[in-house]
Structures are given as structure tokens and as C-alpha cells.
Design a protein around this motif. Structure first.
Motif, mmCIF file in Angstrom:
data_model
loop_
_atom_site.group_PDB
_atom_site.id
_atom_site.type_symbol
_atom_site.label_atom_id
_atom_site.label_comp_id
_atom_site.label_asym_id
_atom_site.label_seq_id
_atom_site.Cartn_x
_atom_site.Cartn_y
_atom_site.Cartn_z
ATOM 1 N N LEU A 185 -6.582 13.981 -2.487
ATOM 2 C CA LEU A 185 -5.216 13.888 -3.167
ATOM 3 C C LEU A 185 -5.012 12.785 -3.890
ATOM 4 O O LEU A 185 -4.420 12.458 -5.090
ATOM 5 N N PHE A 203 0.887 -1.064 -0.046
ATOM 6 C CA PHE A 203 0.059 0.010 -0.031
ATOM 7 C C PHE A 203 0.887 1.286 0.108
ATOM 8 O O PHE A 203 1.918 1.380 0.575
ATOM 9 N N PHE A 240 -3.455 16.551 -7.596
ATOM 10 C CA PHE A 240 -3.693 15.188 -7.323
ATOM 11 C C PHE A 240 -2.460 14.388 -7.506
ATOM 12 O O PHE A 240 -1.545 14.932 -8.235
ATOM 13 N N PHE A 241 -2.286 13.282 -6.735
ATOM 14 C CA PHE A 241 -1.148 12.428 -6.660
ATOM 15 C C PHE A 241 -1.287 11.176 -7.181
ATOM 16 O O PHE A 241 -2.056 10.504 -6.742
ATOM 17 N N ARG A 295 -7.213 3.496 18.792
ATOM 18 C CA ARG A 295 -8.533 3.931 18.764
ATOM 19 C C ARG A 295 -9.440 2.706 18.131
ATOM 20 O O ARG A 295 -10.765 2.653 18.999
ATOM 21 N N GLN A 308 -5.611 -0.771 -6.209
ATOM 22 C CA GLN A 308 -5.213 -1.427 -5.033
ATOM 23 C C GLN A 308 -4.132 -0.762 -4.181
ATOM 24 O O GLN A 308 -4.097 -0.727 -2.899
ATOM 25 N N LEU A 309 -3.181 -0.346 -5.098
ATOM 26 C CA LEU A 309 -1.952 0.474 -4.383
ATOM 27 C C LEU A 309 -2.450 1.463 -3.169
ATOM 28 O O LEU A 309 -1.800 1.715 -2.396
ATOM 29 N N VAL A 310 -3.272 2.435 -3.998
ATOM 30 C CA VAL A 310 -3.681 3.482 -3.117
ATOM 31 C C VAL A 310 -5.164 3.359 -2.662
ATOM 32 O O VAL A 310 -5.474 4.536 -1.858
ATOM 33 N N ASN A 311 -5.807 2.513 -2.465
ATOM 34 C CA ASN A 311 -7.015 2.216 -2.075
ATOM 35 C C ASN A 311 -7.032 1.974 -0.735
ATOM 36 O O ASN A 311 -6.599 1.133 0.155
ATOM 37 N N PHE A 312 -7.985 2.981 0.164
ATOM 38 C CA PHE A 312 -8.101 2.916 1.762
ATOM 39 C C PHE A 312 -9.330 3.363 2.024
ATOM 40 O O PHE A 312 -10.129 4.046 1.133
ATOM 41 N N ASP A 313 -9.726 2.899 3.084
ATOM 42 C CA ASP A 313 -11.147 3.572 3.521
ATOM 43 C C ASP A 313 -10.843 4.290 5.061
ATOM 44 O O ASP A 313 -10.124 4.034 5.591
ATOM 45 N N ILE A 314 -11.455 5.610 4.857
ATOM 46 C CA ILE A 314 -11.495 6.366 5.967
ATOM 47 C C ILE A 314 -12.695 6.591 6.728
ATOM 48 O O ILE A 314 -13.731 6.768 5.984
ATOM 49 N N ALA A 315 -12.749 6.390 8.154
ATOM 50 C CA ALA A 315 -13.518 6.532 8.983
ATOM 51 C C ALA A 315 -13.011 7.734 9.902
ATOM 52 O O ALA A 315 -12.175 7.352 10.862
ATOM 53 N N LEU A 316 -13.777 8.833 9.721
ATOM 54 C CA LEU A 316 -12.968 9.848 10.580
ATOM 55 C C LEU A 316 -13.276 9.776 12.153
ATOM 56 O O LEU A 316 -14.256 8.931 12.702
ATOM 57 N N VAL A 317 -12.268 10.472 12.845
ATOM 58 C CA VAL A 317 -12.010 10.102 14.404
ATOM 59 C C VAL A 317 -13.774 10.603 15.083
ATOM 60 O O VAL A 317 -13.963 11.675 14.612
#
Lengths: 307, 307
Positions: A299, A219, B219-220, A249, B298-307
Motif C-alpha cells: 500500500l 512516522f 496505493f496510499f 515478541r 522518511q515518513l512512511v519508511n519501515f522494515d517488516i520482518a514477518l512473525v
């Protein structure tokens, strides 16, 4: 008690192309604590300082939910001191002076109240000290993360090899990964390093982002393109703090959640470099952090429709 | 007729830490054509070669949907030749020899059948030659993309400044962006460069990926972490070919679609470096490309759930 942080609490004097700091508070565990405490509290801190370490800094950390029971204060000695100078690219630096002081004889003691921690963050420090903390844990934490640096590869490699066998996640920068593995390709380096113990490897590339390796999976997280990198000192520790803070967390040590933790760590590091020392970390709000994480989402966000 | 590609078709002799090539076919427009023709055909090629340029290479390009009507063949002259040597990091190289040959007096002529092209890809070449092609277009293409290099900043800056006023997208690498803007920060560099004409700027960072700037947006795209970078020659041109190929295929010049185009370009570049010259580009299938693009997802894929 969920998260233990081990590392130096110290003084730094920093010179960059943009300015020069006085002797200011630094140290791996200081940055990690400021960063991680945005996500989880308490931070169970293990470190050592001299009588010269400012009480108001200890008070500020305590107010932030940092449990200092494991921080030894040696009243008649001096805190660890490092001074260095960054070059224009901010990715390379020269050490001007290192005074080990209290760190030279540091024997960490894990307080009884810190036992049964789920997460152990071993900040950059002598590998033997890192090992001692692992050995003192009566129950192995669910996740042990270790940060280290080239200095220990050169001066304490057998100790480093020993502790690496006991950790889950190793964090190093790209040149350290190459040094540790004797491989130039980071993909090959990762394979070699994962044979040394860690099941997960994070390679920090400064302004070029970070890579997470696990088995055949990889990743990549970018660094935020910034107008100014004012002072990179502590950016790696701040990254580590955001990473372990998010893991602690969410109590989720899956590869998928580590990806998110790396984005959180990268967001925290992007604040750290905006001002000298820990200053910026003491100012930011939850909203600032949420906004910054959203910048990372934007980004790298793209849609793919295949040919 | 939709896409015009302008650039050198030439010979290279390459030395890397992993090996040494004979005199092999190269040139910006050659790489761009091999890469872009995976996504759109015909490729309307404008270039110049000497009598020494292999007929079988021209035949192979023709079979690939490359229209060679705009390629001048100067039977009694020699093709452009470059030889260079890469260092261990593969991001820096030394030029050993440059023979301009036919390129020294090149006067491009846009064939009548190439008029009304929607997309114009100006590969790295003398800025005056790039300008001449723009001036010959009776209708301005919807999107003009220009690639250039430090050499022209040093030897033909007024011509480069002139042509920059007429292009939509500029592609340079990170050190060239710094040189062109006299700014070290790439964010500041991008702002300066976008004042010079281009509304979009792509900064190629080799193994560290690529950045796309437009107004305040950024964009990166990462580069794929590879076990081996065998030969980076042509990687930037191959990237350009994938980028413009995707744009021409989708006929969509929005910022959102340019992001996707950069991922496509990055995927194509990751093939290019696996073997000497254009060899790998002549071997790959649509399935290979689709699979590689999925690796980027796949390399840059992530899930964000904020704090």
C-alpha cells in the motif's frame, strides 16, 4: 513473564449503520489479549469481571495463552457494560449507556508471578487504576504503554496527568490529542503532550491511519482502505494489542521497531472491524496476518528517483 | 510540445482562522503551472483572463517557462473571482462569492503549436470546456488527467459524465468521490468511478493524504504532518501540477511511476499551504523540493520482518 495487559473485560451492545449486535463480549483488555496473543504468550491479564461474564470466554482466552491469575471474578456483581451507536462515517459514536458495575470499585492486584514483566500495556481504564499497577511493579518494565480516552480528560485529569509522567508511550486518537494539548495542529499537539511525560506518542486516526511521534521524528502508517467497516468497536485496543505484541515478541523498543509495531497493530485493527466484537480476531490465522501485513507493505511502497 | 495545462487563472479572496488575504492571484491553472514548471518546461497553458489580470503575473509565469499562447486576454472584461472562508479543520470551506466573468463564455482554443502534446492536464473547470480541449486535439495525448469538483456534479453532470469517458486519470476529493459514486466506502466508490471511464482514480483527502486506485491495486500517500496549514487554497491544483509535472518529466505512465508522481504532488501541496495563494510556490528551490520529498520517504519508511 514478559507482557502484562491491564484493562476492562466487559459487555458491549453496538449499533452501526449496518446492523445491531446483542450484548456481546468486549472490553479493552479482551481485544488487546486476542490481538497480542498472536505474537507473544503468555499474556498476563489484569482485569475484573462479574459473575455474568461467560466462562467459555475465559476458557477461550486461557486456551489462547492468556494467564487469568490477575483477573478478579466478583461472582455477585455484574461486568462493565457499554452500549453505543456509530454514525455513518464510523469515526464518531454516541454512548447510549454506561454501567460501571465491577469497574467502579476495581482495585487491581498484580500477582507475584507477574512481577519482572518487561512490557506493560495499560489499556483504557481509570487513570488511578493504571497508576496503581505501575506502583505495584517492583521493577519498572522496560516499556510502559498507556491508552486513554477523552472521558478521563474530562473526569480525572489530575490522575491522568500523574500517570502520564510514568509512561513511555501514549496512545490517543486525534480529537483526544487535540483535547489533551489544547492544540489543533497534531504536530503542535504532539510536542505539548510529549512534555507531559511520554517520550513516544501514537495518534490514532481511524480510517486515516496513525502517526508516531518521538522527539522531532514522525512516522505515518496508513489504514487499509476497506470495502466495509462493519464495526469499529475495539479497533484501537486491537491496534494496541498488535503493537505491544510485536514489541514483546521482538524485545526491541527502538523507534525503528515501533514503526513496524504500528504496521502490525494497523493490520490487526483492519481485521477487527470486519465483524462484530472480537469474532474476527478469534478466526484469523498466522497466514492471514502475514498476508495482511504484506498488503500494508504494498500500500505504501514506492520508489523515488529525485529530479 | 509535451504538456498542456487547462484551467482557470483568476482572483481569490481568502479567509482562514489564521488571517485574511486581499484579492490575490489564484486559479487552478495558475497553481498547476507554478507547480509543474519545477519538473518540465514549457507548460502550454490554456486559459482566459480579463484586462484586470496583472501583467507582472503573466510575465512571472512566462519567465518560468509557461507558454501563454493559449491564454486569451479579454481586455474589457474581468477575470474569474472567488472568495471563500475556511473552517478550523481546513478541510471544509464556505464559498462567499463567485463571479464567473470571463469564464462564463470561455471558448478554449488549442493553438497549433500545442498539438501533439503527450500529456494533457485538465484542471478544474466546466466539463464542457474540458471536453472541447480534448476534441480539438488531433492526436490523443498519451495521458489525459482531469480534476473536477462537486459543483459540476450538481450543475453539469451529463457533461461531466461525457468527458469522464475520455480521460485516463480522474482526481477528486473524498467527499466528491462519494457524491459521484453514491458510495460511502472509498473502495466501493473507486470501483464505481472506474466504470465511468477513468482507468486511474486519485482520491485526495487533504491532511489525510491521497489514494491511487487502478483495477484491484491501491496505493496510499500520506500528507506531511504540518505545524501550520496556513491556507489550503490551491493545494489540490498544486498536487495536480506536481503529479503531471513528474509524469511529463519521466515520460512514464505506469502505475509504479504514478505512485512516485503522487508523492511529488503531495510534497508540492505541502509547500502551497504554508502561505497565502501561490506565494510559497514562487519561492521554493529544487533543493527545497528534494528535501521535502525525502521527508515523505522518511515518513512512511519501515522494515517488516514477518512473525
Amino acid at each position: 513473564m514478559s507482557l502484562i495487559v491491564v484493562g476492562s473485560m466487559a459487555f458491549d451492545a453496538i449499533e452501526t449503520p449496518f446492523g445491531k449486535s446483542d450484548k456481546i463480549v468486549g472490553g479493552a483488555a479482551t481485544y488487546i489479549a486476542w490481538s497480542a496473543s498472536n505474537f507473544t504468550q503468555p499474556i498476563n491479564q489484569i482485569s475484573v469481571v462479574g459473575g455474568d461474564f461467560p466462562q467459555e470466554e475465559l476458557d477461550a482466552l486461557k486456551a489462547r495463552g492468556v494467564n487469568l491469575e490477575g483477573v478478579q471474578i466478583k461472582k455477585d456483581e455484574k461486568s462493565f457494560f457499554w452500549s453505543g451507536k456509530y454514525h455513518m462515517d464510523m469515526n464518531t459514536r454516541d454512548t447510549i449507556e454506561t454501567q460501571l458495575n465491577v469497574l467502579g470499585t476495581f482495585q487491581p492486584v498484580v500477582p507475584e508471578s507477574f512481577q519482572n514483566a518487561d512490557f506493560l500495556m495499560l489499556g483504557n481504564l481509570l487513570p488511578a487504576v493504571q497508576m496503581s499497577v505501575i506502583e505495584q511493579m517492583k521493577v519498572r518494565p522496560k516499556l510502559i504503554v498507556l491508552d486513554t480516552m477523552n472521558f478521563w480528560m474530562e473526569t480525572a485529569m489530575p490522575d491522568l496527568e500523574k500517570v502520564l509522567k510514568h509512561v513511555d508511550v501514549l496512545m490517543v486518537n486525534d480529537s483526544e490529542a487535540r483535547q489533551l494539548s489544547a492544540q489543533f495542529s497534531l504536530v503542535k499537539a504532539a510536542k505539548e503532550i510529549m512534555k507531559m511525560g511520554p517520550k513516544y506518542l501514537i495518534i490514532k486516526k481511524g480510517e486515516h491511519g496513525a502517526l508516531l511521534f518521538h522527539g522531532d521524528q514522525v512516522f505515518f502508517a496508513p489504514a487499509l482502505p476497506l470495502e466495509e467497516v462493519f464495526d469499529p468497536t475495539g479497533a484501537g485496543d486491537t491496534f494496541a494489542g498488535g503493537f505491544i505484541g510485536h514489541i514483546a515478541r521482538t524485545k526491541d523498543i527502538s523507534f525503528e521497531n515501533m514503526k513496524t509495531a504500528i504496521i502490525v497493530g494497523s493490520a490487526m485493527a483492519s481485521f477487527c472491524v470486519e465483524k462484530f466484537g472480537t469474532l474476527r480476531l478469534t478466526e484469523i490465522s498466522k497466514q492471514d496476518i502475514d498476508d495482511r501485513i504484506q498488503e500494508f507493505v504494498q500500500l505504501v511502497n514506492f520508489d523515488i528517483a529525485l529530479v
